[in-house]
Design a protein around this motif. Structure first.
Motif, short mmCIF file in Angstrom:
data_model
loop_
_atom_site.label_atom_id
_atom_site.label_comp_id
_atom_site.label_asym_id
_atom_site.label_seq_id
_atom_site.Cartn_x
_atom_site.Cartn_y
_atom_site.Cartn_z
N SER A 45 34.40 43.82 32.79
CA SER A 45 34.18 43.35 31.43
C SER A 45 33.79 41.88 31.45
CB SER A 45 35.44 43.55 30.58
OG SER A 45 35.28 42.93 29.32
N ALA A 46 32.69 41.57 30.76
CA ALA A 46 32.22 40.19 30.68
C ALA A 46 33.06 39.37 29.71
CB ALA A 46 30.76 40.17 30.24
N SER A 47 33.87 40.04 28.88
CA SER A 47 34.65 39.31 27.88
C SER A 47 36.12 39.16 28.25
CB SER A 47 34.54 40.02 26.52
OG SER A 47 34.89 41.39 26.63
N TYR A 48 36.51 39.70 29.40
CA TYR A 48 37.92 39.60 29.83
C TYR A 48 38.26 38.17 30.25
CZ TYR A 48 42.16 40.23 32.62
OH TYR A 48 43.44 40.13 33.13
N LYS A 49 39.45 37.72 29.84
CA LYS A 49 39.95 36.40 30.26
C LYS A 49 41.41 36.54 30.65
CE LYS A 49 36.89 33.60 27.35
NZ LYS A 49 36.83 32.57 26.28
N SER B 141 42.30 38.63 46.95
CA SER B 141 41.06 39.38 47.02
C SER B 141 39.99 38.74 46.13
CB SER B 141 41.30 40.83 46.62
OG SER B 141 40.15 41.61 46.83
N THR B 142 38.85 39.40 46.03
CA THR B 142 37.76 38.91 45.18
C THR B 142 38.21 38.88 43.73
OG1 THR B 142 36.15 39.90 46.69
CG2 THR B 142 35.37 39.30 44.49
N PRO B 143 38.04 37.76 43.04
CA PRO B 143 38.49 37.66 41.64
C PRO B 143 37.86 38.74 40.75
CG PRO B 143 37.96 35.50 42.50
CD PRO B 143 37.49 36.48 43.54
N ARG B 144 38.69 39.35 39.92
CA ARG B 144 38.29 40.38 38.96
C ARG B 144 39.43 40.54 37.98
NH1 ARG B 144 41.59 44.45 40.04
NH2 ARG B 144 42.26 44.88 42.18
N PRO B 145 39.25 41.29 36.88
CA PRO B 145 40.38 41.57 36.00
C PRO B 145 41.54 42.19 36.78
CG PRO B 145 38.35 42.22 34.93
CD PRO B 145 37.99 41.84 36.34
N GLY B 146 42.70 41.55 36.70
CA GLY B 146 43.86 42.03 37.45
C GLY B 146 44.04 41.36 38.78
N PHE C 169 41.05 54.57 23.28
CA PHE C 169 40.43 53.41 22.63
C PHE C 169 39.40 52.82 23.57
CE2 PHE C 169 44.10 51.80 24.91
CZ PHE C 169 43.65 50.61 25.48
N GLU C 170 38.60 51.91 23.05
CA GLU C 170 37.57 51.24 23.84
C GLU C 170 37.99 49.80 24.09
OE1 GLU C 170 33.71 51.64 22.03
OE2 GLU C 170 34.12 53.71 21.47
N SER C 171 37.80 49.33 25.31
CA SER C 171 38.15 47.96 25.68
C SER C 171 37.01 47.35 26.48
CB SER C 171 39.44 47.93 26.49
OG SER C 171 39.79 46.61 26.86
N GLY C 172 36.81 46.04 26.31
CA GLY C 172 35.79 45.34 27.06
C GLY C 172 34.72 44.78 26.17
N HIS C 173 33.70 44.20 26.75
CA HIS C 173 32.61 43.62 25.98
C HIS C 173 31.98 44.68 25.07
CE1 HIS C 173 28.83 41.59 24.99
NE2 HIS C 173 29.43 40.46 25.38
N PRO C 174 31.75 44.35 23.78
CA PRO C 174 31.25 45.36 22.83
C PRO C 174 29.97 46.06 23.27
CG PRO C 174 32.00 43.42 21.65
CD PRO C 174 32.06 43.08 23.12
#
Length: 440
Positions: free
Chosen positions: A82-86, A108-113, A51-56
C-alpha cells in the motif's frame, strides 16, 4: 404494509444512485450510519467481515474475524502492499492512544509490518491462543453508508489505526481467506470507535449474526438505526428492549493492563428459566465479585454459550425433564454437548425444533431474552439435535459466556453513551432473519 412493487422501486432507486455517483461527481452526504457485512464460516461457527484497506486506487480486500471483545484491528501484512500505509513511531500520540508497549524493529526489507523504531502493540489470535507484539500503523480503509435497508455510498477513512500481523499470528483463523481480526470492544482503536469518531456518529453499533451465509449476509451497523430486515418493513430499532452494560473493573481478556477495567461487554443475567420454571443455582455466580470473577459476558468467538459447572449441570437436568414432558426422546450425547435428542420427536417450527423455551431474565423491567429451538439446539448428526450449551468448568473467570449460536437472528445494539444493550426478539418470529441481500 409495503407492496413488493414498493420494495422493487426502492431497489431501483438504490441502483440509480450508484449509477449517478459513477457518472457525475458530487459531494457525498454525511453518512447517518456505516454498514459492514457478516459472513458465517459453517465449519468453525465463526463470523467474519470484509473491508478494503490501502491506497484508494489499489485497495486490498481483507476478510477478518469479528471479535466483540478485542480492542483493535489487525491483519496479515506479509504480502500487503500500500502506497498510503504509514508506521506509527515509538512514543507518538498514536502509539499512546493504542496503548503501545514497546518499540519493535525488523532486519528485513522495509515494508508494512517490517520497520524500525516502530510502536509495538499486542495482537491476539483466540483460536491459536497466540499473543504477540506487532507493528502499529495506519492506512486508509473503505466503508459504506446505509439507511438501514440498503447500502449506498463508499467512503474512505484515512489514518485508520491498525496493526500488522505475521503468518504465525493468523494461523487457524476460520475459513480459507480470513487473514485478520476486527475488534469491536470498548477501546479507542476498535473498529466502531474509530469509525464513529471519524464521521461524528453516535457511539453505538449493532450486530445481526446470521445462522448461515447461504441466503444472504448479516450486519454490523455503526452509528445506530434504523434497522430493516427485509422483507419486513418494520424498523427494528424502535422495538428494542434495553438492559444495562456492566463494566467489569478487572481485565478479563488475554490483553490486560494493570489497573484498567475490562474492554469486553458484560450484562446482568438475573436468573434462567426453562418452560417458565426457574433453574436453581447459587445466585452469587451471576454477580462479578471484587476480583472480577463471575457475571455474564457476551461473545462472538465462543460458538456456544458456556456455563459454570454447577449452573450447567442443573440447567441440563431441568431441560431434560421438561423435554421428556413434551415426549422428546433423549439419545446418546454427542461431545461436547451434554444432552441430545431424537430430532424426529421435536417437530420443526418457524423458530426451529419444538423444544422447551429458555428465558434469560435480564436486568431491567420485564427484560428477557427468549431462546427458541433454533438458538438452543444444534444438529450434531443426522436425526440428532443437542442442547447447544457447554460445561465451562468449576472455576471459570466468567460464569456465563453468551456464545454466537444463541445470538443469531437477534439484533444486539451496544450503546456506549447510555451504556446499554438493546435487544430485539427473535427475528424468526417475524418471518425474517439476519441473512439478507444488501446492495454493495
Amino acid at each position: 404494509m409495503a407492496s413488493s412493487q414498493t420494495l422493487t422501486t426502492l431497489f431501483i432507486l438504490s441502483l440509480l444512485s450508484f449509477s449517478y455517483a459513477a457518472s457525475a461527481p458530487f459531494k457525498l452526504p454525511k453518512p447517518k450510519a456505516i454498514h459492514l457485512p457478516i459472513r458465517k464460516n459453517q465449519t468453525t461457527s465463526q463470523y467474519y467481515t470484509t473491508f478494503e484497506s490501502g491506497h484508494p486506487e489499489s485497495p486490498t480486500i481483507i476478510d477478518a474475524l469479528i471479535d466483540l471483545g478485542a480492542p483493535s484491528v489487525w491483519f496479515d501484512c506479509t504480502t500487503y502492499v500500500s502506497a498510503s500505509y504509514k508506521r506509527a513511531s515509538c512514543g507518538s500520540n498514536r502509539c499512546k492512544k493504542a496503548k503501545g508497549l514497546s518499540c519493535v524493529g525488523c532486519n528485513s526489507t522495509p515494508r508494512p509490518g517490517c520497520s524500525n523504531n516502530t510502536c509495538g502493540v499486542f495482537a491476539y489470535n483466540p483460536f491459536h491462543d497466540y499473543l504477540t507484539i506487532q507493528e502499529l500503523g495506519e492506512d486508509t480503509i473503505r466503508v459504506y453508508s446505509t439507511d438501514g435497508a440498503y447500502v449506498w455510498f463508499s467512503y474512505d477513512v484515512p489514518k485508520f489505526q491498525l496493526s500488522c500481523a505475521d503468518s504465525l499470528t493468523i494461523e487457524r483463523l476460520p475459513g480459507d481467506h480470513t487473514k485478520g481480526l476486527v475488534g469491536l470492544a470498548r477501546a479507542e482503536i476498535s473498529l466502531p470507535s474509530q469509525i464513529s469518531s471519524f464521521f461524528k456518529l453516535a457511539k453505538k453499533f449493532a450486530l445481526c449474526l446470521p445462522s448461515s451465509s447461504e441466503n444472504g449476509l448479516g450486519d454490523v451497523y455503526i452509528g445506530g438505526g434504523p434497522y430493516y430486515m427485509l422483507p419486513s418493513i418494520k424498523d427494528q430499532s424502535l422495538s428494542l428492549v434495553t438492559t444495562p452494560l456492566v463494566v467489569n473493573m478487572f481485565g478479563t481478556g488475554p490483553i490486560i493492563s494493570e489497573g484498567e477495567s475490562s474492554v469486553e461487554y458484560f450484562i446482568n443475567v438475573k436468573n434462567i428459566e426453562i418452560s417458565g420454571k426457574r433453574v436453581s443455582f447459587s445466585p452469587s455466580l451471576l454477580s462479578i465479585d471484587t476480583n472480577g470473577v463471575g457475571g455474564t459476558k457476551v461473545s462472538t468467538t465462543a460458538p456456544y454459550t458456556i456455563l459454570q459447572s454447577s449452573i450447567y449441570k442443573r440447567f441440563v437436568k431441568d431441560f431434560i425433564k421438561e423435554a421428556s414432558l413434551n415426549n422428546i426422546k433423549r439419545v446418546n450425547s454427542v461431545a461436547p454437548f451434554g444432552a441430545c435428542f431424537d430430532s424426529k420427536t421435536a417437530p420443526n417450527t418457524i423458530t426451529g425444533p419444538a423444544v422447551p423455551n429458555i428465558d434469560l431474565i435480564l436486568e431491567g423491567r420485564n427484560v428477557r431474552m427468549t431462546l427458541y429451538g433454533a438458538n438452543s439446539m444444534v444438529e450434531a448428526k443426522k436425526n440428532v439435535i443437542c442442547l447447544a450449551f457447554i460445561d465451562g468448568g468449576a472455576e471459570p473467570t466468567t460464569s456465563i459466556v453468551l456464545g454466537g449460536h444463541q445470538l443469531e437472528n437477534y439484533i444486539l445494539e451496544f450503546d456506549l453513551t447510555s451504556s446499554t444493550l438493546g435487544l430485539s426478539s427473535s427475528l424468526l418470529l417475524q418471518n425474517t432473519s439476519c441473512s439478507h441481500s444488501r446492495v454493495y
